[in-house]
Scaffold this active site. Structure first.
Site, PDB file in Angstrom:
ATOM      1  N   SER A 201       0.852  -1.147  -0.184  1.00  0.00           N
ATOM      2  CA  SER A 201       0.101   0.074   0.012  1.00  0.00           C
ATOM      3  C   SER A 201       0.794   1.203  -0.034  1.00  0.00           C
ATOM      4  O   SER A 201       1.796   1.090   0.377  1.00  0.00           O
ATOM      5  CB  SER A 201      -0.933   0.162   1.240  1.00  0.00           C
TER       6      SER A 201
ATOM      7  N   TYR B  17       0.449  -0.030  10.476  1.00  0.00           N
ATOM      8  CA  TYR B  17      -0.171  -0.625   9.013  1.00  0.00           C
ATOM      9  C   TYR B  17       1.006  -0.283   8.190  1.00  0.00           C
ATOM     10  O   TYR B  17       1.331  -0.959   7.564  1.00  0.00           O
ATOM     11  CB  TYR B  17      -1.411   0.266   8.659  1.00  0.00           C
TER      12      TYR B  17
HETATM   13  N1  LIG Z   1      -8.756  -0.709   0.030  1.00  0.00           N
HETATM   14  C1  LIG Z   1      -7.744   0.179  -0.267  1.00  0.00           C
HETATM   15  O1  LIG Z   1      -8.043   1.448  -0.354  1.00  0.00           O
HETATM   16  C2  LIG Z   1      -6.444  -0.287  -0.037  1.00  0.00           C
HETATM   17  C3  LIG Z   1      -5.190   0.683  -0.465  1.00  0.00           C
HETATM   18  C4  LIG Z   1      -4.144   0.085  -0.260  1.00  0.00           C
HETATM   19  C5  LIG Z   1      -3.780  -1.123  -0.102  1.00  0.00           C
HETATM   20  N2  LIG Z   1      -4.911  -2.210   0.170  1.00  0.00           N
HETATM   21  C6  LIG Z   1      -4.538  -3.639   0.488  1.00  0.00           C
HETATM   22  O2  LIG Z   1      -5.437  -4.584  -0.395  1.00  0.00           O
HETATM   23  C7  LIG Z   1      -5.570  -5.593   0.206  1.00  0.00           C
HETATM   24  C8  LIG Z   1      -7.269  -6.040   0.021  1.00  0.00           C
HETATM   25  O3  LIG Z   1      -7.796  -5.115   0.922  1.00  0.00           O
HETATM   26  P1  LIG Z   1      -9.477  -4.881   0.422  1.00  0.00           P
HETATM   27  O4  LIG Z   1      -9.600  -2.968   0.649  1.00  0.00           O
HETATM   28  O5  LIG Z   1      -9.785  -5.378  -0.353  1.00  0.00           O
HETATM   29  O6  LIG Z   1      -9.888  -5.035   2.071  1.00  0.00           O
HETATM   30  P2  LIG Z   1     -11.201  -5.948   2.685  1.00  0.00           P
HETATM   31  O7  LIG Z   1     -12.374  -5.799   1.638  1.00  0.00           O
HETATM   32  O8  LIG Z   1     -11.362  -5.983   4.001  1.00  0.00           O
HETATM   33  O9  LIG Z   1     -10.616  -7.405   2.369  1.00  0.00           O
HETATM   34  C9  LIG Z   1      -9.653  -8.051   3.268  1.00  0.00           C
HETATM   35  C10 LIG Z   1      -9.738  -9.474   3.267  1.00  0.00           C
HETATM   36  O10 LIG Z   1      -8.661 -10.027   4.039  1.00  0.00           O
HETATM   37  C11 LIG Z   1      -9.458 -11.013   4.764  1.00  0.00           C
HETATM   38  N3  LIG Z   1      -8.615 -11.066   6.074  1.00  0.00           N
HETATM   39  C12 LIG Z   1      -8.437 -10.352   7.067  1.00  0.00           C
HETATM   40  N4  LIG Z   1      -7.724 -10.926   8.235  1.00  0.00           N
HETATM   41  C13 LIG Z   1      -7.439 -12.029   8.019  1.00  0.00           C
HETATM   42  C14 LIG Z   1      -6.790 -13.117   8.462  1.00  0.00           C
HETATM   43  N5  LIG Z   1      -6.445 -13.105   9.725  1.00  0.00           N
HETATM   44  N6  LIG Z   1      -6.756 -14.453   7.752  1.00  0.00           N
HETATM   45  C15 LIG Z   1      -7.356 -14.590   6.444  1.00  0.00           C
HETATM   46  N7  LIG Z   1      -8.045 -13.499   5.815  1.00  0.00           N
HETATM   47  C16 LIG Z   1      -8.065 -12.395   6.621  1.00  0.00           C
HETATM   48  C17 LIG Z   1     -10.737 -10.454   4.978  1.00  0.00           C
HETATM   49  O11 LIG Z   1     -11.399 -11.893   5.459  1.00  0.00           O
HETATM   50  P3  LIG Z   1     -12.638 -11.153   6.455  1.00  0.00           P
HETATM   51  O12 LIG Z   1     -13.612 -10.405   5.402  1.00  0.00           O
HETATM   52  O13 LIG Z   1     -13.066 -12.723   6.645  1.00  0.00           O
HETATM   53  O14 LIG Z   1     -12.225 -10.378   7.742  1.00  0.00           O
HETATM   54  C18 LIG Z   1     -10.938 -10.016   3.483  1.00  0.00           C
HETATM   55  O15 LIG Z   1     -11.590 -10.957   2.984  1.00  0.00           O
HETATM   56  C19 LIG Z   1      -5.106  -5.466   1.781  1.00  0.00           C
HETATM   57  O16 LIG Z   1      -3.815  -6.103   1.683  1.00  0.00           O
HETATM   58  C20 LIG Z   1      -4.850  -4.001   1.953  1.00  0.00           C
HETATM   59  O17 LIG Z   1      -3.866  -3.533   2.730  1.00  0.00           O
HETATM   60  C21 LIG Z   1      -6.232  -1.457   0.126  1.00  0.00           C
END
Ligand SMILES: NC(=O)c1ccc[n+]([C@@H]2O[C@H](COP(=O)([O-])OP(=O)(O)OC[C@H]3O[C@@H](n4cnc5c(N)ncnc54)[C@H](OP(=O)(O)O)[C@@H]3O)[C@@H](O)[C@H]2O)c1
Length: 321
Positions: free
Chosen positions: A158, A183
């Protein structure tokens, strides 16, 4: 050592490209992919795009029933159980998978948590570092025998890595917790992981990349209060979005590009954003005025090596020892 220079290559794609667009003309029939967290936010769009291009996708889920509901109707997906915050769960999943004898062509370490209240898991580890980095570290090392020659591994980092390098003097925030530094450290660790894995994977022609997917409105923001999002200028008091976020389909594009694009053949150990290799910026670049790029501390081969050794000690796993 990074094998590819950290400079844009001019891919022809950009911030608004979608995962489907970067996959146009790429046939993934017969390929097996794994997407952690592939049932929410960016992950579900990653799963959908890979399946649409012909791949079979394994989605290991912390909440199996939720994953089954979210992915209902998408063919060619297999759901299994995995909690990245529990190393026994990581071991059990990896052992099941390796025993099955199949080989993974694409591994996307997508799951993550962001800016949660101070939480301790495992041996008292800070939860963002432990889930986002250590869990994926253990997973890839345990899966290594099942990772195919020529495979690609992608770590979702990120722009949040700007908030902190790896804090060698207080990795677990024993001297006071800051949710954004935690983070930032975890997301810097994700980049360093890709840098080192790319070096170690050379013998098997496995390449690793780190990506910033962009800013996407997803359940990742679950730990932020409305007040904080207003303060950060993301929304107004009425809840209207003030910042232009990417759609989840656009958010999935850079990880999918890193995992599949022939434009990256032979490259690795670099950080991508907006479907291209990013530029490196100095470690002290000001996040208030520097919008893109990857900080030098997240690419430093010595830190990558040190983090690998430390992560192997903490998790008790190292496929390359
Ligand atoms: N969204 C953004 O703006 C953004 C920006 C920069 C980077 N990112 C990165 O992109 C990635 C995906 O993010 P997202 O925005 O799609 O978030 P999200 O919708 O919250 O999805 C995250 C996923 O990770 C799973 N997860 C969390 N803790 C876990 C654990 N202990 N074991 C197994 N699975 C786990 C969650 O499962 P549950 O639903 O069951 O909790 C969910 O399926 C992340 O690595 C994040 O840091 C996102």
């Amino acid at each position: 050592m990074t094998t590819t220079s950290q400079h844009k290559i001019g891919t022809g794609f950009g911030a608004t490209s979608t995962a489907a667009e970067v996959l146009a003309g790429i046939d993934l029939t017969g390929k097996l992919a794994l997407v952690t967290g592939g049932y929410s936010g960016i992950g579900i769009e990653t799963t959908r795009a890979l399946v649409d291009a012909g791949a079979r996708v394994i989605v290991p889920a912390r909440r199996r029933a939720t994953a089954e509901q979210a992915l209902a109707g998408i063919d060619n997906v297999e759901i299994d159980e995995l909690d990245l915050g529990d190393l026994d769960s990581v071991r059990a999943f990896a052992e099941r998978f390796v025993a099955g004898g199949r080989r993974l062509d694409l591994v996307i370490n997508n799951a993550g948590i962001m800016a949660c209240p101070e939480t301790r898991i495992g041996d008292g580890w800070e939860a963002q570092f432990a889930t986002n980095h250590l869990g994926h570290f253990a997973l890839v090392n345990r899966l290594w025998p099942a990772i195919a020659e020529g495979a690609r591994v992608v770590a979702l980092s990120s722009r949040g890595h700007f908030f902190s390098p790896v804090r060698w003097d207080d990795l677990q925030f024993e001297r006071g917790y800051d949710k954004w530094q935690a983070y930032g450290q975890a997301k810097s660790a994700n980049v360093l992981f890709a840098v080192k894995l790319d070096e170690l994977g050379a013998a098997k022609n496995v390449h690793a990349f780190a990506v910033h997917p962009g800013g996407i409105w997803t359940p990742l923001q679950r730990h932020l209060s409305k007040d904080e999002m207003v303060q950060r200028g993301w929304i107004d008091e009425a809840g209207n979005q003030l910042v232009k976020f990417k759609t989840p389909e656009q958010g999935a594009a850079t990880a999918v590009f890193a995992a599949t694009s022939p434009q990256l053949d032979g490259m690795g150990g670099v950080y991508l954003e907006d479907c291209d290799v990013a530029e490196s910026v100095p470690s002290d670049a000001d996040p208030a005025t520097t919008w893109g790029g990857v900080k030098a501390y997240a690419l430093d081969p010595e830190q990558a090596d040190r983090l690998w050794t430390l992560s192997a000690e903490l998790t008790g796993v190292n496929a390359f020892a």
